[in-house]
Design a protein around this motif. Sequence first.
Motif, PDB file in Angstrom:
ATOM      1  N   ARG A 106      -1.466  63.840 -31.589  1.00 22.80           N
ATOM      2  CA  ARG A 106      -2.772  64.458 -31.370  1.00 22.80           C
ATOM      3  C   ARG A 106      -3.502  63.803 -30.213  1.00 22.80           C
ATOM      4  NH1 ARG A 106      -4.877  65.269 -37.663  1.00 22.80           N
ATOM      5  NH2 ARG A 106      -3.453  67.003 -38.141  1.00 22.80           N
ATOM      6  N   GLU A 107      -3.413  62.465 -30.126  1.00 24.58           N
ATOM      7  CA  GLU A 107      -4.059  61.761 -29.013  1.00 24.58           C
ATOM      8  C   GLU A 107      -3.423  62.143 -27.684  1.00 24.58           C
ATOM      9  OE1 GLU A 107      -3.749  57.680 -30.114  1.00 24.58           O
ATOM     10  OE2 GLU A 107      -5.429  57.763 -31.527  1.00 24.58           O
TER      11      GLU A 107
ATOM     12  N   TYR B  14      -4.549  65.646 -26.802  1.00 18.32           N
ATOM     13  CA  TYR B  14      -5.941  65.657 -26.343  1.00 18.32           C
ATOM     14  C   TYR B  14      -6.048  65.128 -24.912  1.00 18.32           C
ATOM     15  CZ  TYR B  14     -10.916  64.792 -26.019  1.00 18.32           C
ATOM     16  OH  TYR B  14     -12.217  64.793 -25.604  1.00 18.32           O
TER      17      TYR B  14
ATOM     18  N   ARG C 187      -1.021  61.030 -35.522  1.00 17.93           N
ATOM     19  CA  ARG C 187      -2.134  60.493 -34.727  1.00 17.93           C
ATOM     20  C   ARG C 187      -1.767  60.390 -33.257  1.00 17.93           C
ATOM     21  NH1 ARG C 187      -2.688  55.696 -32.826  1.00 17.93           N
ATOM     22  NH2 ARG C 187      -1.115  54.808 -34.228  1.00 17.93           N
TER      23      ARG C 187
ATOM     24  N   LEU D 276      -7.465  70.828 -33.128  1.00 20.89           N
ATOM     25  CA  LEU D 276      -6.360  69.877 -33.012  1.00 20.89           C
ATOM     26  C   LEU D 276      -6.541  68.719 -33.981  1.00 20.89           C
ATOM     27  CD1 LEU D 276      -3.864  68.673 -31.478  1.00 20.89           C
ATOM     28  CD2 LEU D 276      -5.525  67.623 -29.913  1.00 20.89           C
ATOM     29  N   PHE D 277      -7.708  68.096 -33.956  1.00 21.37           N
ATOM     30  CA  PHE D 277      -7.938  66.922 -34.790  1.00 21.37           C
ATOM     31  C   PHE D 277      -8.178  67.281 -36.259  1.00 21.37           C
ATOM     32  CE2 PHE D 277      -8.768  65.090 -30.587  1.00 21.37           C
ATOM     33  CZ  PHE D 277      -7.962  63.972 -30.675  1.00 21.37           C
TER      34      PHE D 277
ATOM     35  N   ALA E  10       1.905  68.496 -29.533  1.00 18.66           N
ATOM     36  CA  ALA E  10       1.389  68.448 -30.897  1.00 18.66           C
ATOM     37  C   ALA E  10       2.513  68.495 -31.913  1.00 18.66           C
ATOM     38  CB  ALA E  10       0.422  69.605 -31.120  1.00 18.66           C
TER      39      ALA E  10
ATOM     40  N   SER F  90      -9.989  71.557 -29.204  1.00 18.19           N
ATOM     41  CA  SER F  90      -9.985  70.119 -29.478  1.00 18.19           C
ATOM     42  C   SER F  90     -10.345  69.847 -30.934  1.00 18.19           C
ATOM     43  CB  SER F  90     -10.979  69.397 -28.554  1.00 18.19           C
ATOM     44  OG  SER F  90     -10.609  69.553 -27.199  1.00 18.19           O
ATOM     45  N   ARG F  91     -11.362  70.531 -31.423  1.00 13.20           N
ATOM     46  CA  ARG F  91     -11.747  70.337 -32.825  1.00 13.20           C
ATOM     47  C   ARG F  91     -10.632  70.787 -33.766  1.00 13.20           C
ATOM     48  NH1 ARG F  91     -16.979  71.806 -30.808  1.00 13.20           N
ATOM     49  NH2 ARG F  91     -16.593  74.001 -31.255  1.00 13.20           N
TER      50      ARG F  91
END
Length: 199
Positions: free
Chosen positions: A136-137, A140, A133, A160-161, A187, A157-158
């Motif tokens: 990823r944050e 981003y 988490r 990645l999450f 990442a 972005s999509r």
Amino acid sequence: MSHAPIRWIAFAQTRCLVTGTSAEVTTAVKTFVDENPESTVLAFDAVTSYPVEIDLRGSLAEVLARLPPAATEDVTPEPRSVGRPKLGVVPKEVTLLPRHWEWLANQPGSTSVVLRKLVEQAMRANGDTDRVRQSREATYRFIQALAGNEAGYEEASRALFAGDIAAFREHTSTWGQDIREHALGLASIGAADKFVASA
């Protein structure tokens, strides 16, 4: 108690200018901006991707003198009259519901010991999830700041999450090399077996 020095990273548009300690990055940024006054340089915490503001007014010595001590020095906690400071134990207030206190009172050991064990168990159980988490944050935050106008940003972005590594690489393939490599490196902190900074 000592801590590793905070590491920063600075970009001049799409080019990575420098990575290092706060003093090293500040020195490089000051030198670059003095030589290229029309350029824009953005600096970040190299791990969290939170932006770093560097006040470049004055001489290099003056700029370095304005750096926050926490960014360049080890932090030593103030002595406390309670707790066990030599072990790093810090007393703080905990608020629980009556049923929680009742449960704690029926456990072997002191309340503090039981709470520490519970926290350690939670940290072990959620460690991998937390790292993913956080990475990823951080990724981003970084791509939002430096690649928000790049082709494929929304798709990246999509991906990645969603944890879709192949798609993340694909949608960042046209970005500047330094930006792309740092994003992949960020990442990979939380999922080294999934994110590898090589295409």
